[in-house]
Design a protein around this motif. Structure first.
Motif, mmCIF file in Angstrom:
data_model
loop_
_atom_site.group_PDB
_atom_site.id
_atom_site.type_symbol
_atom_site.label_atom_id
_atom_site.label_comp_id
_atom_site.label_asym_id
_atom_site.label_seq_id
_atom_site.Cartn_x
_atom_site.Cartn_y
_atom_site.Cartn_z
ATOM 1 N N ALA A 100 7.344 7.150 4.660
ATOM 2 C CA ALA A 100 8.101 5.902 4.653
ATOM 3 C C ALA A 100 8.834 5.750 3.327
ATOM 4 N N THR A 101 9.651 4.706 3.251
ATOM 5 C CA THR A 101 10.416 4.383 2.049
ATOM 6 C C THR A 101 10.128 2.944 1.650
ATOM 7 N N ILE A 102 9.918 2.708 0.371
ATOM 8 C CA ILE A 102 9.718 1.340 -0.121
ATOM 9 C C ILE A 102 11.058 0.616 -0.086
ATOM 10 N N THR A 103 11.116 -0.510 0.639
ATOM 11 C CA THR A 103 12.357 -1.286 0.739
ATOM 12 C C THR A 103 12.339 -2.525 -0.148
ATOM 13 N N SER A 104 11.164 -2.987 -0.509
ATOM 14 C CA SER A 104 11.016 -4.166 -1.369
ATOM 15 C C SER A 104 9.593 -4.152 -1.902
ATOM 16 N N PHE A 105 9.385 -4.732 -3.092
ATOM 17 C CA PHE A 105 8.029 -4.772 -3.620
ATOM 18 C C PHE A 105 7.862 -5.911 -4.608
ATOM 19 N N CYS A 106 6.604 -6.202 -4.899
ATOM 20 C CA CYS A 106 6.252 -7.269 -5.826
ATOM 21 C C CYS A 106 5.025 -6.829 -6.622
ATOM 22 N N VAL A 107 5.067 -7.024 -7.927
ATOM 23 C CA VAL A 107 3.897 -6.756 -8.760
ATOM 24 C C VAL A 107 3.035 -8.009 -8.745
ATOM 25 N N LEU A 125 7.001 -3.587 1.079
ATOM 26 C CA LEU A 125 7.443 -3.349 2.448
ATOM 27 C C LEU A 125 7.809 -1.872 2.544
ATOM 28 N N PHE A 126 7.302 -1.213 3.589
ATOM 29 C CA PHE A 126 7.493 0.219 3.787
ATOM 30 C C PHE A 126 8.245 0.435 5.094
ATOM 31 N N LEU A 127 9.350 1.156 5.027
ATOM 32 C CA LEU A 127 10.132 1.475 6.219
ATOM 33 C C LEU A 127 9.727 2.869 6.690
ATOM 34 N N PRO A 128 8.904 2.952 7.762
ATOM 35 C CA PRO A 128 8.511 4.274 8.259
ATOM 36 C C PRO A 128 9.733 5.043 8.747
ATOM 37 N N GLY A 130 12.213 6.678 10.927
ATOM 38 C CA GLY A 130 12.502 6.488 12.342
ATOM 39 C C GLY A 130 12.386 5.051 12.812
ATOM 40 N N ALA A 131 11.934 4.138 11.959
ATOM 41 C CA ALA A 131 11.774 2.732 12.352
ATOM 42 C C ALA A 131 12.947 1.898 11.848
ATOM 43 N N ALA A 132 13.159 0.742 12.488
ATOM 44 C CA ALA A 132 14.235 -0.172 12.102
ATOM 45 C C ALA A 132 13.733 -1.315 11.231
ATOM 46 N N VAL A 133 12.421 -1.532 11.185
ATOM 47 C CA VAL A 133 11.842 -2.619 10.390
ATOM 48 C C VAL A 133 10.666 -2.093 9.573
ATOM 49 N N SER A 134 10.351 -2.819 8.513
ATOM 50 C CA SER A 134 9.316 -2.395 7.575
ATOM 51 C C SER A 134 7.951 -2.974 7.906
ATOM 52 N N LEU A 135 6.932 -2.305 7.394
ATOM 53 C CA LEU A 135 5.550 -2.766 7.463
ATOM 54 C C LEU A 135 5.114 -3.190 6.056
ATOM 55 N N TYR A 136 4.116 -4.068 5.989
ATOM 56 C CA TYR A 136 3.609 -4.568 4.712
ATOM 57 C C TYR A 136 2.347 -3.805 4.317
ATOM 58 N N GLY A 137 2.162 -3.599 3.025
ATOM 59 C CA GLY A 137 0.940 -2.977 2.525
ATOM 60 C C GLY A 137 0.945 -2.945 1.010
ATOM 61 N N THR A 138 0.052 -2.158 0.444
ATOM 62 C CA THR A 138 -0.026 -2.025 -1.008
ATOM 63 C C THR A 138 0.262 -0.577 -1.407
ATOM 64 N N VAL A 139 0.661 -0.415 -2.668
ATOM 65 C CA VAL A 139 0.967 0.896 -3.225
ATOM 66 C C VAL A 139 -0.193 1.306 -4.114
ATOM 67 N N VAL A 147 6.821 1.972 -9.757
ATOM 68 C CA VAL A 147 7.240 1.756 -8.369
ATOM 69 C C VAL A 147 8.698 1.313 -8.357
ATOM 70 N N ARG A 148 9.447 1.783 -7.360
ATOM 71 C CA ARG A 148 10.859 1.421 -7.275
ATOM 72 C C ARG A 148 11.321 1.407 -5.815
ATOM 73 N N ILE A 149 12.362 0.641 -5.563
ATOM 74 C CA ILE A 149 12.966 0.612 -4.234
ATOM 75 C C ILE A 149 13.554 1.993 -3.950
ATOM 76 N N GLY A 150 13.296 2.493 -2.743
ATOM 77 C CA GLY A 150 13.767 3.819 -2.358
ATOM 78 C C GLY A 150 12.717 4.898 -2.535
ATOM 79 N N MET A 151 11.603 4.558 -3.211
ATOM 80 C CA MET A 151 10.540 5.547 -3.436
ATOM 81 C C MET A 151 9.954 6.001 -2.105
#
Length: 190
Positions: A100-107, A125-128, A130-139, A147-151
Motif C-alpha cells: 500500500a501507499t501512505i496517503t495521509s498521516f498524523c503523529v 491512511l493506507f491505499l492498498p 488496486g484499491a480506490a479508497v484508503s484503510l486506517y491503521g498505524t505505522v 514517515v511521509r506521504i507516498g511512502m
C-alpha cells in the motif's frame, strides 16, 4: 386557520416541555472540580452484512478484499455492497494489496486506550494497491519523523493462531524498499 384547527403549543398538556431544575450538591470545598476520571464501557452487537463479512473473512486469511463497481471499475475497501459514487450494487470480489501507499498521516503524541502504541506514533491512511479508497491503521518499524506521504508499506499481520475476522489482524504497516509514489498521483485518495 379557524379556532377548531389551530393547534398552538399552549394546547399541549402542562409540563410536557419543562424539565426539573438542576440540583448541584454542596461539596464543601473552595476549588472547583477540574477533572473526573471514571471508567466507561459500551457493549454492542454488529451485523456486518454480506460484503463486509466477506472482507472480514478475507482478513482472517491475511487477504484484503474489496468489491468492484460495475460502472467505474474502481475497487472499494472495506466494501459495503454498494459503490459510493454510482450507487450500483457491487458483487465482484477483488483481492487488493497487500502492499500500500501512505496517503495521509498524523503523529500522535497522546496515548489512548490499553492497546495504543507508545507515543509518539503515527496513524495513517493506507491505499492498498488496486484499491480506490484508503484503510486506517498505524505505522511501525520506522521513526515517526521519517514517515511521509507516498511512502510504500506492507501490513504486519498477527500470528496465525491469533487471526480473527477483525481489522486488528493487521498489527501495523511497515515501510518497504520501494520508491515513494508521487503525492500528485494520490489526489482523490487522501
Amino acid at each position: 386557520m379557524g379556532a377548531d384547527t389551530d393547534r398552538s403549543i399552549s394546547t399541549l398538556p402542562d409540563g410536557l416541555w419543562t424539565q426539573p431544575a438542576p440540583t448541584v450538591p454542596e461539596l464543601g470545598v473552595d476549588e472547583p472540580v477540574q477533572r473526573v476520571r471514571m471508567p466507561a464501557a459500551m457493549v454492542y452487537d454488529y451485523s456486518p452484512g454480506l460484503a463486509r463479512t466477506r472482507f472480514l473473512r478475507g482478513l482472517e486469511q491475511k487477504k484484503i478484499l474489496g468489491e468492484r463497481c460495475p460502472s467505474t471499475g474502481e475497487v472499494y475497501v472495506a466494501p459495503t455492497g454498494v459503490a459510493p459514487v454510482s450507487g450500483l450494487k457491487t458483487t465482484e470480489q477483488v483481492e487488493v494489496g497487500p502492499k500500500a501507499t501512505i496517503t495521509s498521516f498524523c503523529v500522535v503524541h497522546i496515548g489512548f486506550g490499553v492497546n495504543a502504541p507508545p507515543t509518539p506514533f503515527v496513524s495513517a491512511l493506507f491505499l492498498p494497491d488496486g484499491a480506490a479508497v484508503s484503510l486506517y491503521g498505524t505505522v511501525g518499524e520506522v521513526d515517526y519523523d521519517k514517515v511521509r506521504i507516498g511512502m510504500r508499506v506492507e501490513p504486519v499481520w498477527v500470528d496465525d493462531d491469533q487471526l480473527t475476522t477483525s481489522m486488528e489482524n493487521i498489527r501495523y504497516w511497515r515501510p518497504i524498499d520501494e520508491p515513494d509514489v508521487p503525492a500528485e498521483s494520490l489526489k482523490g485518495h487522501m
